[in-house]
Enzyme design. Structure first.
Site, short mmCIF file in Angstrom:
data_model
loop_
_atom_site.label_atom_id
_atom_site.label_comp_id
_atom_site.label_asym_id
_atom_site.label_seq_id
_atom_site.Cartn_x
_atom_site.Cartn_y
_atom_site.Cartn_z
N CYS A 1 1.02 -1.14 -0.04
CA CYS A 1 0.08 -0.09 -0.15
C CYS A 1 0.92 1.21 -0.10
O CYS A 1 0.23 2.39 -0.19
CB CYS A 1 -0.79 0.08 1.22
SG CYS A 1 0.29 -0.11 2.69
N ASP B 1 2.43 2.36 2.73
CA ASP B 1 2.54 3.08 3.87
C ASP B 1 3.95 3.05 4.59
O ASP B 1 4.70 1.98 4.14
CB ASP B 1 1.51 2.55 4.86
CG ASP B 1 -0.01 3.02 4.49
OD1 ASP B 1 -0.16 4.03 3.82
OD2 ASP B 1 -0.92 2.50 4.94
N CYS C 1 -2.48 3.33 7.51
CA CYS C 1 -3.75 3.05 7.89
C CYS C 1 -4.08 2.81 9.44
O CYS C 1 -2.90 2.63 10.26
CB CYS C 1 -4.32 1.84 7.06
SG CYS C 1 -3.67 0.36 7.66
N CYS D 1 -0.82 -5.26 6.80
CA CYS D 1 -0.61 -4.08 7.68
C CYS D 1 0.12 -4.31 8.82
O CYS D 1 0.83 -3.55 9.39
CB CYS D 1 -2.07 -3.34 8.05
SG CYS D 1 -3.07 -3.12 6.72
FE1 FES Z 1 -1.05 0.25 4.58
FE2 FES Z 1 -2.56 -0.93 6.32
S1 FES Z 1 -3.43 -0.13 4.32
S2 FES Z 1 -0.47 -0.67 6.38
#
Ligand code: FES
Length: 124
Positions: A33, A35, A58, A102
């Protein structure tokens, strides 16, 4: 649905922030994602004396970061290296299957920070 523990750690994350004179810093990005999580460690006598995190991600990533900091504070570095993504997710009473990725950030960033510390020590 998220467990109560996930919601608690998302709403009141523990150990958020940074340690300016950290002994080890680890950062990882989640390829799924994009992140990012960063972990700062203060180490004394091979024990994690203090730990803080910053997570640009998230809610599940925030909750797993918060949980991993609670789990490993006071642990030896060897014990902390054995903490897995699975253990963090279990400590939160699980994550929805589509959010399991995640939880990868938390333990990976922790391990990266420990490796960073060990590299610095080896170079001394
Ligand atoms: Fe990126 Fe959860 S959607 S760490």
């Amino acid at each position: 649905m998220y467990s109560e523990k996930v919601m608690d750690h998302f709403n009141n994350p523990r150990n958020v922030g940074m340690i300016p004179d950290a002994d080890g810093v680890g950062q990882v990005g989640n390829p799924t994602c994009g992140d990012i999580m960063k972990i700062y460690l203060k180490i004394k006598d091979n024990v994690i004396e203090d730990i803080k995190f910053k997570t640009f991600g998230c809610g599940a990533a925030v909750a797993t970061s918060s949980m991993v900091t609670e789990l490993v504070k006071g642990m030896s570095l060897d014990e902390a290296m054995n903490v897995s993504n699975q253990m963090v997710a279990e400590a939160l009473d699980g994550l929805p299957p589509q959010k399991m990725h995640c939880s990868n950030l938390a333990a990976d960033a922790l391990h990266a920070a420990i490796e960073n510390y060990r590299r610095k020590e080896a170079g001394k």
